[in-house]
Design an enzyme around this catalytic site. Structure first.
Site, PDB file in Angstrom:
ATOM      1  N   GLY A  12       0.779  -1.232   0.000  1.00 30.76           N
ATOM      2  CA  GLY A  12       0.000   0.000   0.000  1.00 30.76           C
ATOM      3  C   GLY A  12       0.813   1.285   0.000  1.00 30.76           C
ATOM      4  O   GLY A  12       0.322   2.322   0.448  1.00 30.76           O
ATOM      5  N   ASN A  14       1.552   3.014  -2.602  1.00 25.09           N
ATOM      6  CA  ASN A  14       0.856   3.935  -3.516  1.00 25.09           C
ATOM      7  C   ASN A  14      -0.389   4.517  -2.859  1.00 25.09           C
ATOM      8  O   ASN A  14      -0.711   5.690  -3.053  1.00 25.09           O
ATOM      9  CB  ASN A  14       0.509   3.237  -4.833  1.00 25.09           C
ATOM     10  CG  ASN A  14       1.699   3.189  -5.769  1.00 25.09           C
ATOM     11  OD1 ASN A  14       2.074   4.197  -6.357  1.00 25.09           O
ATOM     12  ND2 ASN A  14       2.323   2.023  -5.880  1.00 25.09           N
ATOM     13  N   ILE A  94      -9.555  -7.357 -13.251  1.00 19.55           N
ATOM     14  CA  ILE A  94     -10.897  -6.795 -13.039  1.00 19.55           C
ATOM     15  C   ILE A  94     -11.880  -7.483 -13.988  1.00 19.55           C
ATOM     16  O   ILE A  94     -11.670  -7.487 -15.205  1.00 19.55           O
ATOM     17  CB  ILE A  94     -10.889  -5.266 -13.305  1.00 19.55           C
ATOM     18  CG1 ILE A  94      -9.904  -4.569 -12.367  1.00 19.55           C
ATOM     19  CG2 ILE A  94     -12.277  -4.668 -13.136  1.00 19.55           C
ATOM     20  CD1 ILE A  94     -10.248  -4.653 -10.902  1.00 19.55           C
ATOM     21  N   ASN A 108      -5.106   2.457 -13.415  1.00 18.32           N
ATOM     22  CA  ASN A 108      -4.171   1.502 -12.823  1.00 18.32           C
ATOM     23  C   ASN A 108      -2.766   2.089 -12.895  1.00 18.32           C
ATOM     24  O   ASN A 108      -2.438   2.793 -13.841  1.00 18.32           O
ATOM     25  CB  ASN A 108      -4.219   0.197 -13.629  1.00 18.32           C
ATOM     26  CG  ASN A 108      -3.242  -0.849 -13.125  1.00 18.32           C
ATOM     27  OD1 ASN A 108      -3.184  -1.127 -11.927  1.00 18.32           O
ATOM     28  ND2 ASN A 108      -2.471  -1.439 -14.024  1.00 18.32           N
ATOM     29  N   HIS A 110       1.131   0.924 -13.255  1.00 11.58           N
ATOM     30  CA  HIS A 110       1.949  -0.234 -13.630  1.00 11.58           C
ATOM     31  C   HIS A 110       3.428   0.173 -13.570  1.00 11.58           C
ATOM     32  O   HIS A 110       3.791   1.236 -14.081  1.00 11.58           O
ATOM     33  CB  HIS A 110       1.584  -0.727 -15.037  1.00 11.58           C
ATOM     34  CG  HIS A 110       2.342  -1.954 -15.401  1.00 11.58           C
ATOM     35  ND1 HIS A 110       2.003  -3.211 -14.930  1.00 11.58           N
ATOM     36  CD2 HIS A 110       3.456  -2.133 -16.151  1.00 11.58           C
ATOM     37  CE1 HIS A 110       2.865  -4.093 -15.383  1.00 11.58           C
ATOM     38  NE2 HIS A 110       3.763  -3.472 -16.132  1.00 11.58           N
TER      39      HIS A 110
END
Ligand code: GAR
Length: 195
Positions: A12, A14, A94, A108, A110
């Protein structure tokens, strides 16, 4: 005020970057109203709690099959009605039903410069291992919208990061996080919240 749901699976960092950016005003007109983890042991859940943000675990292990797990995710998101869903290290594909229901409202992060080192099997440290194995001198991170493919949606932001001699996957991952991910993801949310 953009209502944001952040989905996580692990550490976590981010999520932490997003919550700090909201608190110090680098993200405006947005609030994180819910954090969802598929992993009950994700440290991201502790981070959410320490910022006073509601969090929930929806674990596939709590359901008889994948379909029931996907249905529970879908139902919870429909109930929450977020304006934006942020995948911040969410390592679950998803399901199409969620992509259709929230089309153009899922982003998202990446940890590479897409289209390098992305797609099925490229997540977390594996991305950096692959970049090192190929010998690239520049890598980075990408924020993109989520469509029906794996890492194939329209690119919103990218930032390059140098690979340095002596890097291993962990040192490279850390540099990509510090110099790209933790900057780009709050920036992307702020852009969407302030069109
Ligand atoms: C991040 O590096 C993120 O880019 C990556 O997982 C890590 C999660 O770290 N995501 C992917 O690889 C998605 N394909 P965090 O939990 O500390 O934010």
């Amino acid at each position: 005020m953009l209502k944001v749901c952040v989905m996580v699976s692990g550490g976590g960092t981010n999520l932490e970057a997003i919550l700090q950016a909201v608190e110090d005003g680098r993200i405006t007109n947005a609030a994180v109203t819910l954090v969802i983890s598929n992993n009950p042991d994700a440290y991201a859940l502790t981070r959410a709690a320490s910022h006073g943000v509601p969090s929930e675990c929806i674990s596939p292990k709590a359901f008889p099959d994948r379909e029931a797990f996907h249905e529970a995710l879908y139902e919870r998101l429909c109930q929450e009605k977020p304006d934006l869903i942020v995948l911040a290290g969410f390592l679950v594909a998803i399901p199409p039903r969620i992509i259709e229901a929230f089309e153009g409202r899922i982003i998202n992060i990446h940890p590479s410069l897409i289209p390098s080192f992305c797609g099925v099997g490229y997540y977390g440290l594996r991305v950096h291992e692959a970049a090192l194995a190929r010998g690239v001198k520049i890598t980075g991170a990408t924020v993109h919208y989520v469509d029906g493919g794996m890492d194939t949606g329209p690119i919103l932001l990218q930032k390059a990061v140098e690979v340095l001699p002596g890097d291993d996957a962990r040192t490279l991952q850390r540099r990509v996080m510090e110099q790209a991910e933790w900057i780009l993801l709050p920036q992307a949310i702020n852009m969407i919240a302030n069109p």
